[in-house]
Structures are given as C-alpha cells and as structure tokens.
Design an enzyme around this catalytic site. Structure first.
Site, PDB file in Angstrom:
ATOM      1  N   ASN A   9       0.934  -1.295   0.154  1.00 11.59           N
ATOM      2  CA  ASN A   9       0.005   0.019  -0.223  1.00 11.59           C
ATOM      3  C   ASN A   9       0.895   1.219  -0.028  1.00 11.59           C
ATOM      4  O   ASN A   9       1.583   1.597   1.031  1.00 11.59           O
ATOM      5  CB  ASN A   9      -0.859  -0.117   1.105  1.00 11.59           C
ATOM      6  N   LYS A  11       0.049   4.297  -0.240  1.00  8.90           N
ATOM      7  CA  LYS A  11      -0.457   5.400   0.511  1.00  8.90           C
ATOM      8  C   LYS A  11      -0.485   7.038  -0.597  1.00  8.90           C
ATOM      9  O   LYS A  11      -0.468   6.505  -1.756  1.00  8.90           O
ATOM     10  CB  LYS A  11      -0.256   5.723   1.891  1.00  8.90           C
ATOM     11  N   HIS A  94      -9.580   0.656   5.091  1.00  6.11           N
ATOM     12  CA  HIS A  94      -8.244   0.652   5.707  1.00  6.11           C
ATOM     13  C   HIS A  94      -8.273   1.783   6.830  1.00  6.11           C
ATOM     14  O   HIS A  94      -9.332   2.629   7.029  1.00  6.11           O
ATOM     15  CB  HIS A  94      -7.057   1.398   4.661  1.00  6.11           C
ATOM     16  N   GLU A  96      -6.955   4.137   8.064  1.00  3.36           N
ATOM     17  CA  GLU A  96      -6.939   5.645   7.882  1.00  3.36           C
ATOM     18  C   GLU A  96      -8.180   6.189   7.222  1.00  3.36           C
ATOM     19  O   GLU A  96      -8.238   7.105   7.335  1.00  3.36           O
ATOM     20  CB  GLU A  96      -5.808   5.850   6.891  1.00  3.36           C
ATOM     21  N   GLU A 164      -5.095  -5.569  10.620  1.00  2.54           N
ATOM     22  CA  GLU A 164      -4.081  -4.500  10.743  1.00  2.54           C
ATOM     23  C   GLU A 164      -4.612  -3.826  12.103  1.00  2.54           C
ATOM     24  O   GLU A 164      -5.270  -2.980  12.037  1.00  2.54           O
ATOM     25  CB  GLU A 164      -4.197  -3.566   9.848  1.00  2.54           C
ATOM     26  N   GLY A 170       2.492   1.683  10.989  1.00  2.01           N
ATOM     27  CA  GLY A 170       3.265   2.923  10.904  1.00  2.01           C
ATOM     28  C   GLY A 170       3.952   3.299  12.004  1.00  2.01           C
ATOM     29  O   GLY A 170       4.463   4.409  12.175  1.00  2.01           O
ATOM     30  N   SER A 209       3.613  -2.460  10.424  1.00  4.32           N
ATOM     31  CA  SER A 209       5.178  -2.463  10.636  1.00  4.32           C
ATOM     32  C   SER A 209       5.673  -3.781  10.022  1.00  4.32           C
ATOM     33  O   SER A 209       6.568  -4.210  10.788  1.00  4.32           O
ATOM     34  CB  SER A 209       5.285  -2.074  11.800  1.00  4.32           C
TER      35      SER A 209
HETATM   36  C1  PEP Z   1      -0.755  -0.091   6.107  1.00  2.00           C
HETATM   37  O1  PEP Z   1      -0.775   1.163   5.535  1.00  2.00           O
HETATM   38  O2  PEP Z   1      -1.611  -0.956   5.646  1.00  2.00           O
HETATM   39  C2  PEP Z   1       0.547  -0.561   6.858  1.00  2.00           C
HETATM   40  C3  PEP Z   1       0.381  -1.778   7.379  1.00  2.00           C
HETATM   41  O3  PEP Z   1       1.485   0.467   7.041  1.00  2.00           O
HETATM   42  P1  PEP Z   1       2.931   0.099   7.913  1.00  2.00           P
HETATM   43  O4  PEP Z   1       3.556  -1.241   7.119  1.00  2.00           O
HETATM   44  O5  PEP Z   1       3.672   1.280   7.347  1.00  2.00           O
HETATM   45  O6  PEP Z   1       2.819  -0.156   9.293  1.00  2.00           O
END
Ligand code: PEP
Length: 248
Positions: A9, A11, A94, A96, A164, A170, A209
């Site tokens: 992703n 973003k 997601h 976000e 997630e 992040g 992460s």
């Molecule tokens: C994501 O945005 O779906 C995500 C898992 O980000 P990160 O790997 O940076 O934690």
C-alpha cells in the site's frame, strides 16, 4: 493450501519518476511465482503502474473506491473505472479511511458490493485500536467489523481480509506472531459463519510495520497468509525481502 499474497500500500506517496524506479526495481527482483504480489499506488499513478507491470507478475490495485457506479460525486472513483483501467484489486476499509474519512462498516459493505460486482478482488481491512486491545475488546471489535462489511454480499469467493491492528500501523510496533495468529484464527472462525465465504480458502493478511526482519516469523503462523505492507513497500529492497520471506 493458500497461496501467499504480499500487497504494498503506497498510500499518498510517489511521483511518476519514483513509480517508474520502484516498479523497475521490483519487476527485476520478483522472479518467484509462489507468491502473489500486488501494489497499490495512488489513483493518479494506477494507469502508469499497470503499463509498467504488463507482462510482469505484479498486479496493480486501488487503495479505495466509491460505492456509487457514477454520477455527481466529486472526487470519487467508481469500481468500474478501476476495472476499465485494468486494476485487479481494491483495498477497502483501511484504518486511515475509517479514521480520517469516517468510513463506517455500512459504507465499507456498500463499497465491497460495488467491487465484487465488477469482478475486482477486495482486501477488506479490519483491526482494533490500542485502547480496544487494552480493554480486552480486540476480538469483538474485529468480529463486528467483519460482520458489518460482509453481511448480505453476493459473492465473496475472492475475498481477502487484512488484519491490521491500528496501533501497529506506521508505528514500528508489530503484533507478536502469537498475537497475530490468535486474531487470525479468530477471524477464520468468523468467516466460517459468513455467507458465501469459504473460510479455509480465504487469505488473511497481517499488516502493521511488517519488514524483512519480522516477516518470516509472522508467515510461519498457520493462519497468516501474507502481508499488507505500508512503509516498507516504498523501498524495493525491503519489499522484496518480505516477498522472499513469504516464498519460503
Ligand atoms: C498499512 O498502511 O496498511 C500498513 C500496514 O502500514 P505500515 O506497514 O507502514 O505499518
């Protein structure tokens, strides 16, 4: 046997130049066929990415889409438009989007219906906040997100779920392989009772992460079928390390 999927992703990152460089490096490095790989650029870079990935084993998807088919919805992009471009996947729900755009399970369900109707493959994201985990509500929150998104869907045979935990996205914090496995097993249990879903055939990705150094331990867990990767997906070397870990 579920084939692993590693999804990146991107973003709101990238330029035409960086997309060309990143995909060039990924295409050169993705030799393995045992893992499905997909990247999710911004809407404006999707057509470029699809062009670059022609003939390569990297699929391209969108980070979201509208629940509407067409009309006066300024700024929105319909599932059919994504299909028309040659997109194969769409990420929905997601955290976000849930946090910054107030997306409800009901809205995510209507987007899911639009995606499925176009034959696109959905990755539905679920996950609890730190507060919800610390108060012992994590499994209930995730179960209710799944129930809300999957209710009354026509065909979910290509469904992918991404677990997630919001506190791990992040932040550099990762759920331990055991914490992630427990939640993935619980999600698989929820899928057993969902209409139109074959629980054992449905891939459940972990996201939060993920990097080369923790991917292998996560992928060893029986119910973790790949990863949804944010930050590390913007670096070809780091993303390839995760893909290689999934191929083991
Ligand atoms: C994501 O945005 O779906 C995500 C898992 O980000 P990160 O790997 O940076 O934690």
């Amino acid at each position: 046997m579920r084939r692993p999927l590693v999804a990146g992703n991107w973003k709101m990152h990238g330029s035409c130049t960086s997309v060309e460089r990143l995909l060039g490096d990924l295409i050169a490095g993705v030799a393995e066929q045992q893992v499905d790989v997909a990247v999710f650029p911004t809407y404006v870079h999707i057509a470029q990415a699809i062009g670059l990935c022609t003939g390569a084993s990297i699929a391209v998807g969108a980070q979201d889409c509208s629940c509407k088919a067409s009309g006066a919805f300024t700024g929105e992009v319909a599932a059919q438009m994504l299909c028309d471009l040659g997109c194969q996947w769409v990420i929905l729900g997601h955290s976000e989007r849930r946090q910054y755009h107030s997306e409800s399970d009901e809205l995510i369900a209507s987007k899911l219906a639009a995606v499925v109707e176009q034959g696109l493959r959905p990755i539905v994201c679920v996950g609890e906040t730190l507060e919800q985990r610390e108060s012992g509500q994590a499994e209930a929150v995730v179960a209710s997100q799944i129930d809300g998104a999957l209710r009354e869907q026509a065909d979910l045979s290509g469904l992918v779920i991404a677990y997630e935990p919001v506190w791990a996205i992040g932040t550099g914090l990762t759920a331990s392989p055991e914490q992630a496995q427990d939640m993935h097993a619980s999600i698989r249990g929820c899928l057993e009772t969902a209409d139109g879903v074959e629980s054992n055939a449905t891939r459940i990705l972990y996201g939060g992460s993920v990097k080369g150094s923790n991917a292998a331990d996560l992928f060893e867990q029986p119910d973790i079928d790949g990863a949804l990767v944010g930050g590390a997906a913007l670096d070809a070397g780091a993303f390839l390390e995760i893909i290689n870990a999934a191929a083991q």
